[in-house]
Design a protein around this motif. Sequence first.
Motif, PDB file in Angstrom:
ATOM      1  N   ALA A   1      -1.507  -0.707 -11.428  1.00 30.89           N
ATOM      2  CA  ALA A   1      -1.953   0.205 -10.365  1.00 30.89           C
ATOM      3  C   ALA A   1      -3.427   0.052 -10.124  1.00 30.89           C
ATOM      4  N   SER A   2      -3.844   0.156  -8.873  1.00 29.38           N
ATOM      5  CA  SER A   2      -5.256   0.162  -8.520  1.00 29.38           C
ATOM      6  C   SER A   2      -5.606   1.537  -8.006  1.00 29.38           C
ATOM      7  N   ASP A   3      -6.885   1.718  -7.664  1.00 24.89           N
ATOM      8  CA  ASP A   3      -7.315   3.020  -7.167  1.00 24.89           C
ATOM      9  C   ASP A   3      -6.766   3.314  -5.777  1.00 24.89           C
TER      10      ASP A   3
ATOM     11  N   LEU B   1     -11.285  -5.492   1.388  1.00 26.68           N
ATOM     12  CA  LEU B   1     -10.440  -4.966   0.323  1.00 26.68           C
ATOM     13  C   LEU B   1     -10.727  -3.492   0.038  1.00 26.68           C
ATOM     14  N   ASN B   2     -11.975  -3.102   0.216  1.00 28.64           N
ATOM     15  CA  ASN B   2     -12.394  -1.733  -0.079  1.00 28.64           C
ATOM     16  C   ASN B   2     -12.009  -0.793   1.072  1.00 28.64           C
ATOM     17  N   THR B   3     -11.588   0.433   0.736  1.00 28.43           N
ATOM     18  CA  THR B   3     -11.215   1.388   1.789  1.00 28.43           C
ATOM     19  C   THR B   3     -12.192   2.559   1.899  1.00 28.43           C
ATOM     20  N   GLY B   4     -13.095   2.693   0.933  1.00 32.56           N
ATOM     21  CA  GLY B   4     -14.056   3.783   0.973  1.00 32.56           C
ATOM     22  C   GLY B   4     -15.326   3.382   1.702  1.00 32.56           C
ATOM     23  N   PRO B   5     -16.352   4.233   1.664  1.00 31.85           N
ATOM     24  CA  PRO B   5     -17.631   3.893   2.289  1.00 31.85           C
ATOM     25  C   PRO B   5     -18.303   2.714   1.585  1.00 31.85           C
ATOM     26  N   VAL B   6     -19.102   1.979   2.335  1.00 34.18           N
ATOM     27  CA  VAL B   6     -19.809   0.832   1.761  1.00 34.18           C
ATOM     28  C   VAL B   6     -21.064   1.339   1.054  1.00 34.18           C
TER      29      VAL B   6
END
Length: 419
Positions: A20-22, A141-146
């Motif tokens: 599982a990932s975040d 790949l990232n879904t949150g803020p940079v």
Amino acid sequence: MGLVFTSASLTYAYGQDVKASDKKTRKVPTLRAKVYEQLARAQAAADEDDTAQAIAILDEVEAKKGSMNSYERAMLYNFYGFIYYNAEAYDDALASFAQVVEQQPIPEAFELTTLFTLAQLNLMQGNYGQSIHYLERWEALNTGPVPPKNLIIKAQAYYQSKEYEKAEKYITQAINDHEAQGMIPDENWLILQRAIYYELKQPEKVKAVLVKLVKLFDEPKYWLQLAGMYGELGEERKQLAIMEAAYQQGYVTSSADIFNLAQLYYYHKVPYKGAKLMAQAMKEGLLEENLRNLKFLGQSWILAKEQDKAIPVMRQAAQLSQDGELDAQLAQILLNAERWDEAIAAADSAIQKGDLRNPGLVHLVKGMALYNQKQYANALNQLAEAEKHQKSRAMAQQWKRFVETEKQQQERLSLELSS
């Protein structure tokens, strides 16, 4: 900038649920015990600074990579990268870390961290396009803020690639986001932003960044750079105010900065402060007693109406000069001070050295000094020389008539006394 590594400790990878990932479930194979044992051997050798042995162990493992799963191969290449980096074999480290993210599937956290490492390391190696490439893979790949740190690397990469407008976008976003959270931006971020604005030829924004650097970090160099920017923007009064404030705080210490401040005092009609500053700096050995400095110091004393202080300085400067221009100036000062013999000597030196902008004026000064010594015949000879030059002709003719009258009166008086 410190390089951020994926953990080299195998306790991170072994024996935990890595499926599982975040953000979403990604099925990832586990690290098997036999692979773990070999990587642990390599880590032990690396911990003992035995790089060759660590690489040899990893090479043994790589020879069997056909039987390994994606996560095991990724961990293998991660260890290669870690060891090569510590050995300062940066190209090999880059190649190894690049292999990590090509092994799929692997945990997203692992992939994100390695992508960031690749962005950093490529930036360090001058591979700016690759640095941006890996950052963009990270963003995809990232879904949150940079985070600001990603934006800073992007800004650096674009700056080094001379794409200043793109660099400005990312550095400004990083700083604004950081400040919006009530945090002070890193000093190096502001230095980069200032450099970008300078390349974009936006001096007002350069100034604004320097004002912020002065307020936040209070470094001598920022005070001096801010003063310089006010000068470039034609705001000389603010330039002087900042330089004077820097001087009062002990930040003006180099010969160039001392001379610059003295010039500012001179041009803002406070020559006494500038002369005092230069004289003190020369006394303390901070400012060399060379021709340029002595000449300017003498001129500052003259403008400050401090003739007694100006004379020895101008004499010292004149002795260093190859032409007679400073001797000519000294002769005029000595004439005004009614030091006739010294004025004549300085005029003679000026005439002997030559290369004068107004040679007639020197003869005029000498003639006036001779007149005051009642050497009328010699004075007339000098005035006749001055009369030959257009710039001094009119005044020489006036003085010539005056001296002739005085000479005649003196001759008549002498005759009357002798009869």
